[in-house]
Design a protein around this motif. Structure first.
Motif, mmCIF file in Angstrom:
data_model
loop_
_atom_site.group_PDB
_atom_site.id
_atom_site.type_symbol
_atom_site.label_atom_id
_atom_site.label_comp_id
_atom_site.label_asym_id
_atom_site.label_seq_id
_atom_site.Cartn_x
_atom_site.Cartn_y
_atom_site.Cartn_z
ATOM 1 N N GLU A 255 -70.392 28.562 -47.190
ATOM 2 C CA GLU A 255 -69.199 29.394 -47.367
ATOM 3 C C GLU A 255 -68.618 29.841 -46.026
ATOM 4 O O GLU A 255 -67.466 30.248 -45.947
ATOM 5 N N ASP A 256 -69.416 29.755 -44.944
ATOM 6 C CA ASP A 256 -68.912 30.099 -43.608
ATOM 7 C C ASP A 256 -68.321 28.895 -42.886
ATOM 8 O O ASP A 256 -67.868 29.032 -41.752
ATOM 9 N N LEU A 257 -68.320 27.736 -43.506
ATOM 10 C CA LEU A 257 -67.789 26.519 -42.886
ATOM 11 C C LEU A 257 -66.583 26.012 -43.666
ATOM 12 O O LEU A 257 -66.516 24.855 -44.070
ATOM 13 N N GLU A 258 -65.597 26.861 -43.834
ATOM 14 C CA GLU A 258 -64.446 26.488 -44.642
ATOM 15 C C GLU A 258 -63.327 25.871 -43.828
ATOM 16 O O GLU A 258 -62.556 25.063 -44.335
ATOM 17 N N THR A 259 -63.169 26.213 -42.569
ATOM 18 C CA THR A 259 -62.088 25.665 -41.753
ATOM 19 C C THR A 259 -62.672 24.809 -40.635
ATOM 20 O O THR A 259 -63.871 24.865 -40.327
ATOM 21 N N MET A 260 -61.774 24.035 -40.023
ATOM 22 C CA MET A 260 -62.211 23.185 -38.909
ATOM 23 C C MET A 260 -62.686 24.028 -37.729
ATOM 24 O O MET A 260 -63.603 23.643 -37.010
ATOM 25 N N GLU B 73 -64.230 26.934 -37.858
ATOM 26 C CA GLU B 73 -65.577 27.429 -38.137
ATOM 27 C C GLU B 73 -66.607 26.324 -37.969
ATOM 28 O O GLU B 73 -67.701 26.561 -37.444
ATOM 29 N N VAL B 74 -66.257 25.122 -38.407
ATOM 30 C CA VAL B 74 -67.167 23.986 -38.232
ATOM 31 C C VAL B 74 -67.344 23.682 -36.741
ATOM 32 O O VAL B 74 -68.461 23.450 -36.257
ATOM 33 N N GLY B 75 -66.237 23.699 -35.997
ATOM 34 C CA GLY B 75 -66.317 23.455 -34.548
ATOM 35 C C GLY B 75 -67.147 24.496 -33.834
ATOM 36 O O GLY B 75 -67.943 24.190 -32.943
#
Length: 86
Positions: A5-10, A12-14
């Motif tokens: 749920e903390d990896l929703e946008t690029m 956050e993933v980056g």
């Protein structure tokens, strides 16, 4: 790694991937920096470790090719093939 749920946008993933890789990349970069520094200091001192190793290997080969001669005499006739010089 953070929960999904903390990896929703690029972004956050980056951020998560950078946080995971940064310590490894930092250690590798620091190691390479140290090796470059050591090499430059050896050059300043005039030390040539690979050349000395190669010269010693050539001396060993020369002595092994002419076993009928004394090893010390063989070394003395070819000063640039000295054994044991570092």
């Amino acid at each position: 790694m953070p929960p999904l749920e903390d990896l929703e946008t690029m972004l956050e993933v980056g951020s998560a991937s950078w946080g995971w890789m940064e310590p490894i990349l930092g250690q590798i970069s620091f190691f390479l920096l140290c090796m470059q520094f050591a090499r430059s200091q050896l050059q300043n001192l005039g030390v040539r470790p690979y050349f000395n190793w190669q010269r010693n290997m050539r001396a060993e080969y020369l002595v092994s090719q002419f076993p009928q001669y004394d090893a010390e005499a063989t070394d003395q006739t070819r000063p640039y093939y000295r054994r044991g010089a570092t």
